[in-house]
Design an enzyme around this catalytic site. Structure first.
Site, PDB file in Angstrom:
ATOM      1  N   GLU A 126       1.144  -1.671  -0.013  1.00 41.98           N
ATOM      2  CA  GLU A 126      -0.288  -0.170   0.561  1.00 41.98           C
ATOM      3  C   GLU A 126       0.835   1.531  -0.163  1.00 41.98           C
ATOM      4  O   GLU A 126       2.132   1.492   0.808  1.00 41.98           O
ATOM      5  CB  GLU A 126      -0.566  -0.305   1.251  1.00 41.98           C
ATOM      6  CG  GLU A 126      -2.197  -0.497   1.341  1.00 41.98           C
ATOM      7  CD  GLU A 126      -3.514   0.349   0.496  1.00 41.98           C
ATOM      8  OE1 GLU A 126      -3.175   1.175  -0.208  1.00 41.98           O
ATOM      9  OE2 GLU A 126      -4.636   0.204   0.786  1.00 41.98           O
ATOM     10  N   ASP A 127       0.494   2.161  -0.569  1.00 37.26           N
ATOM     11  CA  ASP A 127       1.023   3.292   0.034  1.00 37.26           C
ATOM     12  C   ASP A 127       0.934   4.286   1.324  1.00 37.26           C
ATOM     13  O   ASP A 127       1.990   4.609   1.472  1.00 37.26           O
ATOM     14  CB  ASP A 127       0.809   4.565  -1.706  1.00 37.26           C
ATOM     15  CG  ASP A 127      -0.995   4.884  -1.649  1.00 37.26           C
ATOM     16  OD1 ASP A 127      -1.933   4.039  -0.465  1.00 37.26           O
ATOM     17  OD2 ASP A 127      -1.299   6.017  -2.280  1.00 37.26           O
TER      18      ASP A 127
ATOM     19  N   ASP B 126      -4.501   4.477   5.602  1.00 40.39           N
ATOM     20  CA  ASP B 126      -5.813   6.319   6.951  1.00 40.39           C
ATOM     21  C   ASP B 126      -5.835   5.384   7.918  1.00 40.39           C
ATOM     22  O   ASP B 126      -6.052   4.603   9.076  1.00 40.39           O
ATOM     23  CB  ASP B 126      -5.990   6.265   5.686  1.00 40.39           C
ATOM     24  CG  ASP B 126      -5.954   8.028   6.732  1.00 40.39           C
ATOM     25  OD1 ASP B 126      -6.626   8.512   7.814  1.00 40.39           O
ATOM     26  OD2 ASP B 126      -6.899   8.701   5.785  1.00 40.39           O
TER      27      ASP B 126
ATOM     28  N   PHE C 129      -2.688  15.399   4.597  1.00 37.75           N
ATOM     29  CA  PHE C 129      -2.618  15.289   2.973  1.00 37.75           C
ATOM     30  C   PHE C 129      -1.465  15.178   2.293  1.00 37.75           C
ATOM     31  O   PHE C 129      -1.556  15.984   2.449  1.00 37.75           O
ATOM     32  CB  PHE C 129      -3.615  15.784   2.970  1.00 37.75           C
ATOM     33  CG  PHE C 129      -4.411  14.634   1.624  1.00 37.75           C
ATOM     34  CD1 PHE C 129      -5.146  13.800   1.858  1.00 37.75           C
ATOM     35  CD2 PHE C 129      -4.177  15.207   0.047  1.00 37.75           C
ATOM     36  CE1 PHE C 129      -5.599  13.126   0.647  1.00 37.75           C
ATOM     37  CE2 PHE C 129      -4.381  14.169  -1.131  1.00 37.75           C
ATOM     38  CZ  PHE C 129      -5.353  13.057  -0.775  1.00 37.75           C
TER      39      PHE C 129
ATOM     40  N   ARG D  38       0.983  12.644  -9.164  1.00 35.14           N
ATOM     41  CA  ARG D  38       1.763  11.589  -8.887  1.00 35.14           C
ATOM     42  C   ARG D  38       2.889  11.340  -8.604  1.00 35.14           C
ATOM     43  O   ARG D  38       3.731  10.556  -8.642  1.00 35.14           O
ATOM     44  CB  ARG D  38       0.394  10.773  -9.314  1.00 35.14           C
ATOM     45  CG  ARG D  38      -0.885  10.130  -9.120  1.00 35.14           C
ATOM     46  CD  ARG D  38      -1.219   9.053  -9.835  1.00 35.14           C
ATOM     47  NE  ARG D  38      -2.429   8.862  -9.220  1.00 35.14           N
ATOM     48  CZ  ARG D  38      -3.448   8.435  -8.579  1.00 35.14           C
ATOM     49  NH1 ARG D  38      -2.638   7.934  -7.393  1.00 35.14           N
ATOM     50  NH2 ARG D  38      -5.108   8.326  -8.525  1.00 35.14           N
TER      51      ARG D  38
HETATM   52  P1  5GP Z   1      -7.467   4.553   4.505  1.00 32.23           P
HETATM   53  O1  5GP Z   1      -8.637   3.259   3.647  1.00 32.23           O
HETATM   54  O2  5GP Z   1      -6.803   3.492   5.221  1.00 32.23           O
HETATM   55  O3  5GP Z   1      -8.251   5.374   5.048  1.00 32.23           O
HETATM   56  O4  5GP Z   1      -7.233   4.545   2.889  1.00 32.23           O
HETATM   57  C1  5GP Z   1      -6.207   4.378   2.472  1.00 32.23           C
HETATM   58  C2  5GP Z   1      -6.351   4.864   1.135  1.00 32.23           C
HETATM   59  O5  5GP Z   1      -6.524   6.132   1.117  1.00 32.23           O
HETATM   60  C3  5GP Z   1      -4.782   5.309   0.419  1.00 32.23           C
HETATM   61  O6  5GP Z   1      -4.133   4.403   0.207  1.00 32.23           O
HETATM   62  C4  5GP Z   1      -4.528   6.327  -0.575  1.00 32.23           C
HETATM   63  O7  5GP Z   1      -5.326   5.794  -2.270  1.00 32.23           O
HETATM   64  C5  5GP Z   1      -6.111   6.900   0.154  1.00 32.23           C
HETATM   65  N1  5GP Z   1      -5.065   8.354   1.497  1.00 32.23           N
HETATM   66  C6  5GP Z   1      -5.345   8.161   2.262  1.00 32.23           C
HETATM   67  N2  5GP Z   1      -4.401   9.284   2.975  1.00 32.23           N
HETATM   68  C7  5GP Z   1      -4.083   9.725   1.920  1.00 32.23           C
HETATM   69  C8  5GP Z   1      -3.702  10.975   1.981  1.00 32.23           C
HETATM   70  O8  5GP Z   1      -2.486  11.836   2.716  1.00 32.23           O
HETATM   71  N3  5GP Z   1      -3.033  11.292   0.192  1.00 32.23           N
HETATM   72  C9  5GP Z   1      -3.462  10.695  -0.619  1.00 32.23           C
HETATM   73  N4  5GP Z   1      -2.600  11.137  -1.836  1.00 32.23           N
HETATM   74  N5  5GP Z   1      -3.843   9.498  -0.433  1.00 32.23           N
HETATM   75  C10 5GP Z   1      -4.357   9.601   0.887  1.00 32.23           C
END
Ligand code: 5GP
Length: 172
Positions: free
Chosen positions: A95-96, A99, A148, A161
């Protein structure tokens, strides 16, 4: 809107190599590691990580969408065209950023039903303080706060990106 650098290209490269060394050590007895790259955000990280691993891997991609702009969505949309047959395999979800953990939880649940040997998670960034789901990141590049970020594959409405560094957006 302005961008500040959070992690430079050099810091990213150093950390990716460290993670790859750790993963290579941990999976030295694995026949083949089933890497699951979560599109679109993880594409650069997965490409860099895989090229540093010294173990046999199979690369698979899955698309998960849970964000609109900088706001988390209520549901996770998963679409996969590639192999979901992970029976008896070691799966590493790449995963990138994790969150709330909602995307990761949906992916773990999906893959756990296919009887893998193991499922672990490698995320380049971990926003631990924002977790709303019961998930663990096994390999994290960096832990960050509630901000963010963009770059190194991560976007804001499809932009940024391509940045070689990770930056955070702020307004003046
Ligand atoms: P989660 O389901 O854990 O809340 O979110 C996961 C996905 O949300 C990540 O794989 C990413 O694509 C996006 N995401 C969450 N936080 C960020 C952030 O700070 N910046 C960006 N660009 N994407 C985020």
């Amino acid at each position: 809107m302005k961008l500040n650098c959070l992690f430079s290209k050099e810091q990213i490269s150093r950390r990716v190599k460290e993670l790859a060394r750790q993963i290579t050590r941990d999976y030295s007895n694995s026949n083949e590691l089933f890497i699951l790259c979560v599109l679109n955000g993880s594409i650069f990280f997965a490409a860099d990580l895989l090229r540093e691993l010294k173990i046999p891997c199979m690369l698979n991609c899955i698309k998960a969408k849970s964000y609109e702009g900088s706001d988390p969505a209520e549901s996770v949309n998963i679409s996969y065209g590639s192999d979901i047959n992970v029976e008896g395999k070691d799966v590493l979800i790449v995963e990138d950023i994790v969150d709330t953990g909602i995307t990761l939880k949906a992916l773990m649940d999906l893959y756990q039903t296919h009887n893998p040997r193991s499922v672990k998670v490698c995320a380049f960034l971990d926003k631990k303080s924002r977790r709303r789901s019961d998930v663990e990141v096994d390999y994290a590049g960096f832990e960050i706060g509630d901000q963010f970020v963009v770059g190194y594959g991560m976007d804001y409405n499809g932009k940024y990106r391509e940045l070689p560094y990770i930056g955070y957006i702020y307004s003046e």
